[in-house]
Write an enzyme that holds these catalytic residues in place. Structure first.
Site, PDB file in Angstrom:
ATOM      1  N   ASP A  39      -0.782  -9.004  -3.228  1.00 40.12           N
ATOM      2  CA  ASP A  39      -0.972  -7.791  -2.423  1.00 40.12           C
ATOM      3  C   ASP A  39      -0.984  -6.542  -3.303  1.00 40.12           C
ATOM      4  O   ASP A  39      -1.911  -5.725  -3.226  1.00 40.12           O
ATOM      5  CB  ASP A  39       0.141  -7.655  -1.364  1.00 40.12           C
ATOM      6  N   ALA A  76       0.834  -1.213   0.000  1.00 41.66           N
ATOM      7  CA  ALA A  76       0.000   0.000   0.000  1.00 41.66           C
ATOM      8  C   ALA A  76       0.865   1.258   0.000  1.00 41.66           C
ATOM      9  O   ALA A  76       0.555   2.228  -0.706  1.00 41.66           O
ATOM     10  CB  ALA A  76      -0.941  -0.009   1.213  1.00 41.66           C
TER      11      ALA A  76
HETATM   12  C1  MEV Z   1       0.907 -12.271   2.067  1.00 40.15           C
HETATM   13  O1  MEV Z   1      -0.088 -11.278   2.148  1.00 40.15           O
HETATM   14  C2  MEV Z   1       0.381 -13.471   1.332  1.00 40.15           C
HETATM   15  C3  MEV Z   1       1.363 -14.607   1.106  1.00 40.15           C
HETATM   16  O2  MEV Z   1       0.677 -15.600   0.339  1.00 40.15           O
HETATM   17  C4  MEV Z   1       2.606 -14.149   0.373  1.00 40.15           C
HETATM   18  C5  MEV Z   1       2.352 -13.774  -1.082  1.00 40.15           C
HETATM   19  O3  MEV Z   1       1.348 -14.161  -1.651  1.00 40.15           O
HETATM   20  O4  MEV Z   1       3.210 -13.066  -1.626  1.00 40.15           O
HETATM   21  C6  MEV Z   1       1.786 -15.257   2.416  1.00 40.15           C
END
Ligand code: MEV
Length: 312
Positions: free
Chosen positions: A150, A109
């Site tokens: 993300d 973000a």
């Molecule tokens: C992190 O928000 C989510 C994970 O699956 C890592 C990723 O997808 O990059 C743990």
């Protein structure tokens, strides 16, 4: 002054398995956000950029930041994408209500907010896909082997079905959904948790691949339940996903306690969300159970809670 505000995110299904090519589902959370504000700095030499981020007690000139600092990378990669080698003097102020290392996507973000505000300020707004790609490159430097979920969900600010390396699909929910997000107060860095899952996967490939396959199946079933508005099934699938995350050893006693307390208070399902070993749990609520679940999370020791509604 130029301003960009971007939301946090929660992963509904598929964290960790998504790093190994399985699908995941994520939604934006608009109750928390990162805001980047850019103002011109009068009487300052060209090229000088002052960066201020109160939440991490940072106030420095860009050139004073270590060469691998994420904010330095963010500004430099924006300038590179815009094919600019110098900028007018400016002040970049970052404010955030997203707790760091809590599973709500604070790192991605910050990157998206800064590169969006900066490109707007320089009057060359970057398209969303480019913002997402640049943030992904920054995630790679600082998080090892991210899947890209993300940066994608935060840049597009829409619920989405995501498979790493493929074009994401926007999801349309049949009916609005209420999630309670509860923070365990425990903190774990995504890079460390993802790294330790990788080490375990290297040692027991067959077992981990089987668990990732099951997570992928749960995610695909959840997509159908979301699109059909089948909340009880969605809740059951969240519980299943939490059990699979326990098998991957990324839960913690506190995360287990919070999810259990949520179910006892009437949640249709509950799971950890994000990298785990700390951070948040998410609980599927209904209007009539929302307050009981919020109370139960506070009683079970949640550091803070919020209720978020994902629109249909
Ligand atoms: C992190 O928000 C989510 C994970 O699956 C890592 C990723 O997808 O990059 C743990």
């Amino acid at each position: 002054m130029t301003r960009a505000s971007v939301p946090g995110k929660i992963i509904l299904f598929g964290e960790h398995a998504v790093v190994y090519g399985r699908p995941a589902i994520a939604v934006p959370v608009r109750q928390v956000h990162v805001c980047a504000e850019i103002t011109r700095l009068p009487n300052t030499a060209p090229g000088k950029v002052l960066i201020e981020a109160e939440s991490i007690q940072l106030k420095k000139w860009l050139h004073e930041l270590e060469s691998n600092h994420p904010l330095r990378h963010t500004v430099q990669s924006t300038l590179k994408a815009l094919q600019l080698d110098h900028v007018p003097p400016m002040h970049i102020q970052i404010t955030s209500t997203i707790p760091i290392a809590s599973g709500l996507g604070s790192g991605a973000a910050v990157s998206i907010a800064v590169l969006r505000a900066l490109s707007l300020h320089l009057q060359h707004p970057l398209p969303i896909n480019v913002q997402s790609e640049l943030a992904f490159e920054i995630e790679k430097i600082h998080h090892g082997t991210p899947s890209g979920i993300d940066n994608t969900v935060i840049a597009y600010d829409q619920p989405l079905y995501f498979v790493s390396g493929q074009q994401h699909e926007l999801l349309t929910l049949d009916s609005p959904l209420i999630f309670i997000v509860a923070d365990s107060g425990e903190r774990a860095r995504t890079i460390d948790v993802v790294q330790s899952v990788r080490e375990a996967w290297r040692l027991e490939k067959e077992l981990y691949e089987r668990i990732f396959d099951e997570v992928g199946q749960v995610t695909n079933d959840a997509r159908q339940a979301l699109e059909a508005g089948n909340r009880p099934t969605l809740g059951t699938l969240m519980d299943q996903n939490h059990r699979l995350l326990q098998q991957l050893a990324v839960s913690s006693p506190k995360l287990d306690r919070l999810t259990q307390a949520a179910r006892e208070a009437g949640a249709l399902g509950a799971k950890l969300s994000g990298a785990g070993r700390g951070g948040n749990v998410i609980c599927l609520a209904e209007e009539k159970t929302k307050d009981d679940i919020l109370d139960a999370m506070n009683d079970a020791g949640s550091a803070w809670t919020l209720a978020t509604e994902i629109e249909a």
